[in-house]
Structure formats: structure tokens, C-alpha cells
Enzyme design. Structure first.
Site, mmCIF file in Angstrom:
data_model
loop_
_atom_site.group_PDB
_atom_site.id
_atom_site.type_symbol
_atom_site.label_atom_id
_atom_site.label_comp_id
_atom_site.label_asym_id
_atom_site.label_seq_id
_atom_site.Cartn_x
_atom_site.Cartn_y
_atom_site.Cartn_z
ATOM 1 N N HIS A 183 45.495 33.841 5.458
ATOM 2 C CA HIS A 183 46.065 33.419 6.740
ATOM 3 C C HIS A 183 47.584 33.596 6.749
ATOM 4 C CE1 HIS A 183 42.368 30.612 7.234
ATOM 5 N NE2 HIS A 183 42.160 31.741 7.907
ATOM 6 N N ARG A 242 32.356 27.551 4.621
ATOM 7 C CA ARG A 242 32.769 27.587 3.223
ATOM 8 C C ARG A 242 33.018 26.182 2.691
ATOM 9 N NH1 ARG A 242 37.313 32.063 3.985
ATOM 10 N NH2 ARG A 242 36.656 31.926 6.139
ATOM 11 N N GLU A 385 48.655 35.786 15.763
ATOM 12 C CA GLU A 385 48.574 36.769 14.693
ATOM 13 C C GLU A 385 48.665 38.188 15.246
ATOM 14 O OE1 GLU A 385 45.676 34.972 11.348
ATOM 15 O OE2 GLU A 385 44.840 34.913 13.369
#
Length: 399
Positions: A183, A242, A385
Site C-alpha cells: 500500500h 487475510r 492512488e
């Protein structure tokens, strides 16, 4: 220069088209719940000040099908934003794992693609999807320059005491086993925004990226000095599917007691755990509905999720030897007021005090939600992003 940015997550795909150096996108889009029956695309474009929204649902079994659908929307005669594939000069790709091989944005060549393939096992939910999108884009935009921007790059500034594991030296020297972090594109973008807002270029910051994937970073003066994900994107916080941090002894126990294979354990920890394993869904919005319906398991999942973040806030405050601000970003971090409240409770000793009303008042852009007597700023900073990737592509020599 037309730059199309493709940001493929484990179960989502975001894209934006920029006419650089203009930072306002021509169009944006989001594909969510890829592989599920209720998968959908939401595409937005602007004609002057008017916003036009296109939505399509279903029929998106994987990233390959999703990207093909996105590209069809971009080039639809009469309503599309490009007249032909040749209108795109650069396609910027978010690639999760770059190992130690890539510390900067990189023009994609066959050798670069092969290296990305060799890193599949380190980011099994992402690098394969990133690779697929590269291959589709190469065929769709044959004359465009393809550029990879790696999530691991921002964390290359970590000191050895943060990125080394206590394994025999040969495992690092020969196998490059170390903490890489992820990230990075998001952490870099939001911490830069925070430093400008604080008017403090030497700010000590904790960036908290909470989406389907979750990670935190300790950032001092714009440099990452520690991060919660490790060799792969499995470690650290509880995530959508996860597990986050887990005692390795659990792996050995499952192998011995249940005869689980390497592939089965990988699937368990990467695809069947986290919020999904605890509640049956990896979507925090659905979990929130269950909490409001007094579902005990959903409530426990949220408590575990917030508790893990608080532990890292304490650790990173110690690592930074002080703290100017914590930053919430990404889908859950920007939008889930209850998670932010849960995370910020009982942090008075660190000078972190949340203003409950400000936390629940959504306004566009960066906003501060700390109370007047908080010694630490609490910021909600929308990540972008795609813009960060576009800027890195635009600055890259040769593009």
C-alpha cells in the site's frame, strides 16, 4: 498526455483517465465484488460540469472480464472518452509486489513482466491480477507505454532493524527474505497531503489504510520507517480475507494434526480468513448491518479488527518517538465512522482524542476529526492512488 491508470485489488478494480498535467480525471470507475454474482461497474465521466454515471452489474467472473468491460465503456461510440486505443499514451499499472528489484516506477518489458510473475507467490491475491491487467492493456493499447508502479517502493526507506527478520543471514543475503511492505502508493499520497495540511514537513505520522486489504505505516518526514505488512501482504492487521498476524506454530499444527498442504494453508490464510472467516463476509458494510442486528460474531470481528489497529498505533508511536497525526484512509478508513470511533477509544494516554460529532460529519476532502484538547491530529484523508500513479508516470523519463 492521456494516462490511463489501472489499480487492480484482490476483488476490485479501480481506474482513472487523466489528461496530464491536469490532475482532474476525465473519467473514473470502480468494479467491485469481482467473481461474485452481484459484481458491478460504476463509471463516472464529466461533460463540462455535468456528471454522467454508467452502471452495469453481473457477468464479471474475474479481472480479465472486468477490464474488458471497462475498456468497452471507455470506447463506446458517442459516449466514450476515447475515439481509439491510440488516444492513450501511457497505461500506469499498480503492481503490489516489486521485491527488492523495483524501487521506482518502471517501464514494462518482457523481463519486467517475468519478474512480476516470479513474485506471484508473495502476493497471491494481487500480482496475478496485476499481471492479467498488464497483458490485457498491452493488447488493447498496443502503442501505449505500459508503466508499473510498485506498492513496495515507498517502503524501501525502512532501516534494517525494521525490515530484517531474525533468521540466519543467508536467508536474507541469498533469498532476500525481508519485510517489503505494501500500500506504499496510498501511504505516500496521504502522508504528503497530511504534511501540507499540518504545515510540517518533518511530521511524525501513522497512516492507517483500511480496505479489503489493510496496513499501517510509520512515516517520519515523508519517509516510511516501518509498516505492518511484511514479506508478503498477509501480515499485520485483520483484513477482508487475510488473517493478518498469526503465530507460525498454528501453521505447523494444522499441517501435523489435519494434514493440510502448503496450498491449503495458503488458501486458508489468504482467502478464507480475516473478516470472511470470522463472519462469512469480507464486506465491512454487510458486517456493520449484522452488528446493528446484534450479531455477536460480527461484533467480535469488529472488536478484533479495531484492537489490532490500536496495538499498532501504540507500537508506531514508540518507533517514531512522538506523533503529530494519525491518518485514516481507503474504503473502510474513510467511510466507517464506527470503526474510527472504536480504534480511537482508550488512546487518551497518547493524546489521541476523537470528536464524536466531527467523526460522524462527512465533508469532501481532507478533514480533521480530533477534539479541541487532542494533542494529536486525527485526519481522514481520501486516498488517490490513481493520481499518485499518474503523476509518477508523467514524471518518468521516456514517457
Amino acid at each position: 498526455m492521456n494516462i490511463l491508470v489501472i489499480n487492480a485489488g484482490s476483488s476490485s478494480l479501480k481506474y482513472q483517465l487523466f489528461r496530464m498535467p491536469d490532475e482532474k480525471p476525465v473519467c473514473t470507475g470502480l468494479v467491485e465484488r469481482i467473481g461474485q454474482a452481484d459484481a458491478f461497474i460504476r463509471h463516472k465521466q464529466w461533460e463540462g460540469d455535468a456528471e454522467k454515471v454508467t452502471e452495469r452489474t453481473g457477468g464479471l467472473p474475474d479481472h480479465y472480464a472486468s477490464l474488458h468491460e471497462v475498456l468497452a465503456i471507455l470506447a463506446t461510440p458517442g459516449t466514450g472518452v476515447i475515439s481509439s486505443p491510440d488516444d492513450i499514451a501511457v497505461v500506469g499499472h499498480r503492481v503490489v509486489h516489486g521485491g527488492e528489484q523495483f524501487a521506482d516506477p518502471t517501464i514494462i518489458t518482457p523481463a519486467v513482466k517475468e519478474t512480476i510473475r516470479t513474485l506471484f507467490s508473495l502476493a497471491p491475491l494481487h500480482n496475478p491480477a496485476n499481471y492479467t491487467c498488464i497483458e490485457v492493456a498491452e493488447k488493447t493499447f498496443p502503442h501505449a507505454r505500459q508503466v508499473a508502479v510498485f506498492d513496495t517502493a515507498f517502503h524501501q526507506t525502512m532501516p534494517p532493524q525494521a525490515y530484517r527478520y531474525a533468521l540466519p543471514e543467508s536467508y536474507y543475503r541469498e533469498k532476500r527474505i525481508r519485510v517489503y511492505g505494501f500500500h506504499g502508493t496510498s501511504h505516500k499520497y496521504v502522508t504528503q497531503k497530511a504534511m501540507v495540511w499540518l504545515q510540517k514537513p518533518d511530521a511524525k505520522l501513522i497512516s492507517i489504510h483500511l480496505g479489503n486489504g489493510c496496513s499501517m505505516a510509520a512515516v517520519d518526514s515523508g519517509r516510511s520507517i516501518d509498516t505492518s505488512m511484511g514479506f508478503g501482504p498477509l501480515a499485520g492487521l485483520i483484513m477482508g480475507t487475510r488473517s493478518g498476524d498469526i503465530d507460525p506454530s498454528v501453521v505447523f499444527h494444522l499441517m501435523e494434526s489435519e494434514g493440510k498442504t502448503e496450498a491449503e494453508i495458503s488458501a486458508l490464510l489468504n482467502k478464507q480468513s480475516g473478516l470472511l472467516g470470522l463472519t462469512g463476509t469480507n464486506d465491512m458494510r454487510d458486517i456493520r448491518k449484522a452488528v446493528r442486528a446484534s450479531d455477536a460474531q460480527a461484533t467480535l470481528a469488529c472488536d478484533l479488527y479495531a484492537y489490532r489497529v490500536r496495538k499498532y498505533i501504540g507500537a508506531y508511536t514508540a518507533v517514531l518517538n512522538g506523533l503529530d497525526a494519525i491518518i485514516f484512509t481507503a474504503g473502510v478508513g474513510e467511510n466507517d465512522v464506527d470503526i474510527r470511533e472504536s480504534i480511537c477509544q482508550d488512546l487518551d494516554y497518547l493524546g489521541i482524542r476523537l470528536d464524536l460529532e466531527k467523526n460522524r460529519t462527512a465533508t469532501p476532502g481532507l478533514r480533521a476529526i480530533q477534539s479541541a484538547d487532542s494533542r494529536v491530529a486525527i485526519l481522514v484523508v481520501p486516498t488517490n492512488e490513481e493520481l499518485e500513479i499518474a503523476q509518477q508516470c508523467y514524471r518518468l523519463p521516456g514517457t
